[in-house]
Motif scaffolding. Structure first.
Motif, PDB file in Angstrom:
ATOM      1  N   GLN A  44      -3.706  -2.739  -5.143  1.00 39.65           N
ATOM      2  CA  GLN A  44      -4.891  -2.439  -4.334  1.00 39.65           C
ATOM      3  C   GLN A  44      -5.671  -3.724  -4.097  1.00 39.65           C
ATOM      4  O   GLN A  44      -5.997  -4.459  -5.017  1.00 39.65           O
ATOM      5  CB  GLN A  44      -5.778  -1.408  -5.005  1.00 39.65           C
ATOM      6  CG  GLN A  44      -6.890  -0.952  -4.105  1.00 39.65           C
ATOM      7  CD  GLN A  44      -7.583   0.286  -4.629  1.00 39.65           C
ATOM      8  OE1 GLN A  44      -7.248   0.814  -5.670  1.00 39.65           O
ATOM      9  NE2 GLN A  44      -8.565   0.744  -3.888  1.00 39.65           N
ATOM     10  N   SER A  57      -7.220  -1.171   1.231  1.00 41.51           N
ATOM     11  CA  SER A  57      -5.788  -1.235   1.515  1.00 41.51           C
ATOM     12  C   SER A  57      -5.023  -1.477   0.224  1.00 41.51           C
ATOM     13  O   SER A  57      -5.578  -1.981  -0.760  1.00 41.51           O
ATOM     14  CB  SER A  57      -5.477  -2.333   2.530  1.00 41.51           C
ATOM     15  OG  SER A  57      -5.788  -3.600   2.001  1.00 41.51           O
ATOM     16  N   ARG A  59      -1.011  -2.805  -1.040  1.00 47.93           N
ATOM     17  CA  ARG A  59       0.354  -3.268  -0.754  1.00 47.93           C
ATOM     18  C   ARG A  59       1.264  -2.587  -1.766  1.00 47.93           C
ATOM     19  O   ARG A  59       1.085  -2.719  -2.971  1.00 47.93           O
ATOM     20  CB  ARG A  59       0.479  -4.782  -0.864  1.00 47.93           C
ATOM     21  CG  ARG A  59       1.897  -5.273  -0.562  1.00 47.93           C
ATOM     22  CD  ARG A  59       1.997  -6.779  -0.508  1.00 47.93           C
ATOM     23  NE  ARG A  59       1.111  -7.363   0.495  1.00 47.93           N
ATOM     24  CZ  ARG A  59       1.372  -7.416   1.810  1.00 47.93           C
ATOM     25  NH1 ARG A  59       2.495  -6.911   2.284  1.00 47.93           N
ATOM     26  NH2 ARG A  59       0.515  -7.977   2.639  1.00 47.93           N
ATOM     27  N   VAL A  65       1.964  -1.561   3.696  1.00 50.06           N
ATOM     28  CA  VAL A  65       0.537  -1.648   3.384  1.00 50.06           C
ATOM     29  C   VAL A  65      -0.171  -0.414   3.921  1.00 50.06           C
ATOM     30  O   VAL A  65       0.066   0.009   5.050  1.00 50.06           O
ATOM     31  CB  VAL A  65      -0.078  -2.927   4.002  1.00 50.06           C
ATOM     32  CG1 VAL A  65      -1.570  -2.998   3.733  1.00 50.06           C
ATOM     33  CG2 VAL A  65       0.632  -4.168   3.472  1.00 50.06           C
ATOM     34  N   THR A  66      -1.055   0.142   3.112  1.00 46.21           N
ATOM     35  CA  THR A  66      -1.893   1.251   3.549  1.00 46.21           C
ATOM     36  C   THR A  66      -3.202   0.701   4.094  1.00 46.21           C
ATOM     37  O   THR A  66      -3.554  -0.440   3.814  1.00 46.21           O
ATOM     38  CB  THR A  66      -2.203   2.204   2.382  1.00 46.21           C
ATOM     39  OG1 THR A  66      -3.094   1.553   1.477  1.00 46.21           O
ATOM     40  CG2 THR A  66      -0.945   2.654   1.661  1.00 46.21           C
ATOM     41  N   ALA A  67      -3.937   1.511   4.837  1.00 43.43           N
ATOM     42  CA  ALA A  67      -5.271   1.129   5.313  1.00 43.43           C
ATOM     43  C   ALA A  67      -6.142   2.379   5.342  1.00 43.43           C
ATOM     44  O   ALA A  67      -5.707   3.418   5.840  1.00 43.43           O
ATOM     45  CB  ALA A  67      -5.197   0.512   6.707  1.00 43.43           C
ATOM     46  N   GLU A  68      -7.340   2.255   4.781  1.00 45.23           N
ATOM     47  CA  GLU A  68      -8.263   3.378   4.727  1.00 45.23           C
ATOM     48  C   GLU A  68      -9.673   2.891   5.032  1.00 45.23           C
ATOM     49  O   GLU A  68     -10.029   1.777   4.681  1.00 45.23           O
ATOM     50  CB  GLU A  68      -8.278   4.030   3.327  1.00 45.23           C
ATOM     51  CG  GLU A  68      -6.928   4.434   2.786  1.00 45.23           C
ATOM     52  CD  GLU A  68      -6.189   3.287   2.100  1.00 45.23           C
ATOM     53  OE1 GLU A  68      -4.945   3.325   2.103  1.00 45.23           O
ATOM     54  OE2 GLU A  68      -6.838   2.356   1.597  1.00 45.23           O
ATOM     55  N   SER A  86       1.130   4.606   3.883  1.00 44.68           N
ATOM     56  CA  SER A  86       2.399   4.007   4.268  1.00 44.68           C
ATOM     57  C   SER A  86       3.293   5.105   4.839  1.00 44.68           C
ATOM     58  O   SER A  86       4.004   5.780   4.116  1.00 44.68           O
ATOM     59  CB  SER A  86       3.065   3.348   3.064  1.00 44.68           C
ATOM     60  OG  SER A  86       4.300   2.823   3.429  1.00 44.68           O
TER      61      SER A  86
END
Length: 91
Positions: A44, A57, A59, A65-68, A86
């Motif tokens: 994170q 985000s 990895r 990679v996530t994004a919030e 993801s």
């Protein structure tokens, strides 16, 4: 999991589809769990905060990679309003 989202939040579920609202998000995650999907913690990244909004985000081990986007609530807690996990992991 759905308790981490605002009631009107949206979640990108992949393939151009969105889960809109906490109930739809709850159903989406319930299906993943029922299918035996496991969730990685990943790395994170530090949140980028501007007043009552934050970009978060993570990895994951596979390099995705996530994004919030979260919003600070009146009680000081943060809830996600937009989430792009993801997606490749769910498709």
């Amino acid at each position: 999991m759905a308790a981490l989202y605002e009631p009107g939040a949206i979640l990108d579920t992949g393939n151009g589809q969105l889960a809109c609202g906490r109930d739809a998000i709850r159903r989406f995650y319930a299906k993943l769990v029922a299918a035996g999907r496991k969730f990685d913690l990943g790395d994170q990244r530090p949140a980028i905060i501007n007043r009552d909004l934050a970009l978060t985000s993570t990895r994951l081990a596979d390099g995705t990679v996530t994004a919030e986007i979260a919003r600070r609530q009146g009680d000081g807690n943060w809830l996600w309003v937009i989430d792009q996990p993801s997606i490749a992991r769910y498709s």
